[in-house]
Design an enzyme around this catalytic site. Structure first.
Site, PDB file in Angstrom:
ATOM      1  N   HIS A   1       0.824  -1.216   0.000  1.00 29.76           N
ATOM      2  CA  HIS A   1       0.000   0.000   0.000  1.00 29.76           C
ATOM      3  C   HIS A   1       0.858   1.266   0.000  1.00 29.76           C
ATOM      4  CE1 HIS A   1      -3.434   2.509   0.406  1.00 29.76           C
ATOM      5  NE2 HIS A   1      -4.214   1.636   1.005  1.00 29.76           N
TER       6      HIS A   1
ATOM      7  N   ASP B   1     -10.162  -4.257 -19.013  1.00 29.92           N
ATOM      8  CA  ASP B   1     -10.327  -5.163 -20.156  1.00 29.92           C
ATOM      9  C   ASP B   1      -9.009  -5.216 -20.923  1.00 29.92           C
ATOM     10  OD1 ASP B   1     -10.943  -6.478 -22.502  1.00 29.92           O
ATOM     11  OD2 ASP B   1     -12.548  -5.116 -23.102  1.00 29.92           O
TER      12      ASP B   1
END
Length: 446
Positions: A175, A409
């Site tokens: 993180h 995608d």
């Protein structure tokens, strides 16, 4: 002698390849990126694990010949522009501020595997065993102790094939490298390059990260968060926490449609006319928070009428800084919104209104501070990560509907399913825009 414990789900995974992906030769060189206090807050945070499932009803040879070369090539080009993902976190034992450092030749671990788990079960919305997902996300790797510092990996990728059905892409990041906004920018670039074979479109859009440390803040904040509890443990024996198994938890996915959300908003505006902040996110989170509070009563977890519960979400502060930061600012630029409410009220008949009112007030208070967004920033670590004894119950949120996660995608269609696997570590929930209708919300939890 201690023997390694193997989860049954680990036996359902076969590693086909371990390799490393670097930016194209001589495109990055030696670079370093200093951390700000907004990054240092996450120095000890557990890694973030995300998992994307894609339909691909073809054979393993077709997967190996079609999918893998595209993913590897496009990742390499993307790392050229997002070099911190191919870098390491450098931590100095003398307490100096850590930095992200890239040395020519640095790379990302890229694992290819085959799984015999039930693909259709994993992509469902029904309750599924949490530990089935753990072998599908990669560990960050081992921390290296060098002569003058620790070198901590920041990013890893695992692509897993499911026979004649599909594949998953699991990504893990520390993180400290960035927040959700920056990581989504990285994913948008990677998918664009994968679909088109080149970075020309991304270059034309001018959406590459801004590495300039434009954030203005008191240096004392760096010192405060470098002294947060646990930093002293960053020594020779330190290793990054990763997911462990087996687990008795299950995860499920729930949906709130736009129509249902609008009805909830209407109820809130009628019952709480003075509430200054009402959004799809706040009413969805309020609804889930009150449901969880009610379920705790059902399981006899509530210990007293005066017990408090805490709800924590993170807000993007880029456009709220003074001066505002570019939306492409690379790193962490989020701060906490913390709502507190009485457990008895949350679990009562008006629990939803109590929850959404508390969340709305917390968000309003956070984004409309009189003395700037960094007011009380020295308390953020405690607000985000410490659970006071008087507030034993805490719920956090991963994800945001503002980032259209189902747009990831790579050229084989939108993900069949998305999961934030790391929420298993602290009992958080995930909130994201739905695949088919971004105004509907998808909520995950275990």
């Amino acid at each position: 002698m201690k023997m390694a414990v193997t989860s049954p789900t680990d036996q359902m995974l076969t590693v086909l390849e371990n390799c490393r992906i670097s930016p194209p030769s001589a495109t990055v060189g030696d670079k370093s990126l200093p951390l700000t206090f907004l990054d240092i807050i996450f120095l000890l945070h557990f890694p973030i694990h995300q998992l994307f499932f894609y339909d691909f009803p073809l054979s393993k040879p077709q997967f190996i010949e079609t999918v893998l070369p595209i993913l590897k090539h496009s990742l390499s080009i993307t790392l050229q522009h997002f070099f911190p993902f191919a870098s390491t976190l450098i931590v100095f034992p003398d307490g100096r501020k850590p930095e992200i450092r890239h040395v020519d030749g640095d790379s990302v671990e890229f694992t290819v595997a085959e799984s015999h788990l039930d693909f259709e079960d994993l992509v469902g919305n029904h309750p599924r065993a949490c530990d089935k997902f753990y072998p599908l996300v990669p560990p960050l790797g081992r921390v290296t102790k060098l002569s003058e510092f620790l070198s901590i990996p920041l990013f890893a990728v695992q692509v897993t094939y499911f026979k004649n059905l599909g594949f998953s892409i699991g990504i893990t990041n520390h993180h400290v490298i960035c927040d959700a906004s920056t990581k989504f920018d990285f994913l948008k670039a990677w998918t664009s390059i994968a679909r088109h074979g080149t970075d020309a479109i991304v270059l034309a859009n001018g959406s590459f990260p801004c590495y300039d440390r434009l954030l203005k803040y008191p240096e004392s904040l760096d010192e405060i968060f470098m002294k947060q509890p646990g930093v002293e443990a960053l020594n020779d024996d330190y290793q990054v926490l990763d997911l462990v198994g087996p687990s008795s938890k299950v995860r499920a996915t729930f949906f709130l449609t736009k129509e249902r959300i609008n009805l909830l908003k209407l109820l809130v505006s009628r019952k709480l006319p003075k509430l200054g902040y009402i959004s799809s996110f706040s009413v969805a989170c309020g609804y889930v928070w009150s449901c969880i509070a009610k379920s705790r009563v059902g399981f006899h977890e509530r210990k007293g009428e005066d017990e408090l519960e805490r709800f924590v979400c993170l807000a993007n502060f880029r456009n709220r800084m003074d001066p505002p930061l570019p939306e492409t600012y690379f790193g962490n630029c989020v701060g906490p919104c913390v709502a507190v409410a009485q457990s008895m009220l949350l679990s009562g008949n008006e629990g939803f209104l109590v929850a959404v009112g508390s969340i709305g007030e917390a968000i309003s208070k956070t984004v409309k501070k009189k003395h700037g967004i960094l007011e009380d920033a020295e308390l953020w670590f405690e607000l985000m990560f410490r659970t006071p004894a008087k507030i034993p119950a805490k719920i956090g949120v991963a994800g945001t509907p503002k980032l259209k996660i189902y747009d990831v995608d790579f050229g084989w269609g939108k993900p069949r399913k998305y999961e934030t696997v790391s929420i298993d570590r602290n009992g958080s929930i995930s909130v994201n825009a739905c695949k088919e209708s971004p105004e509907d919300l998808e909520i995950g939890g275990g």
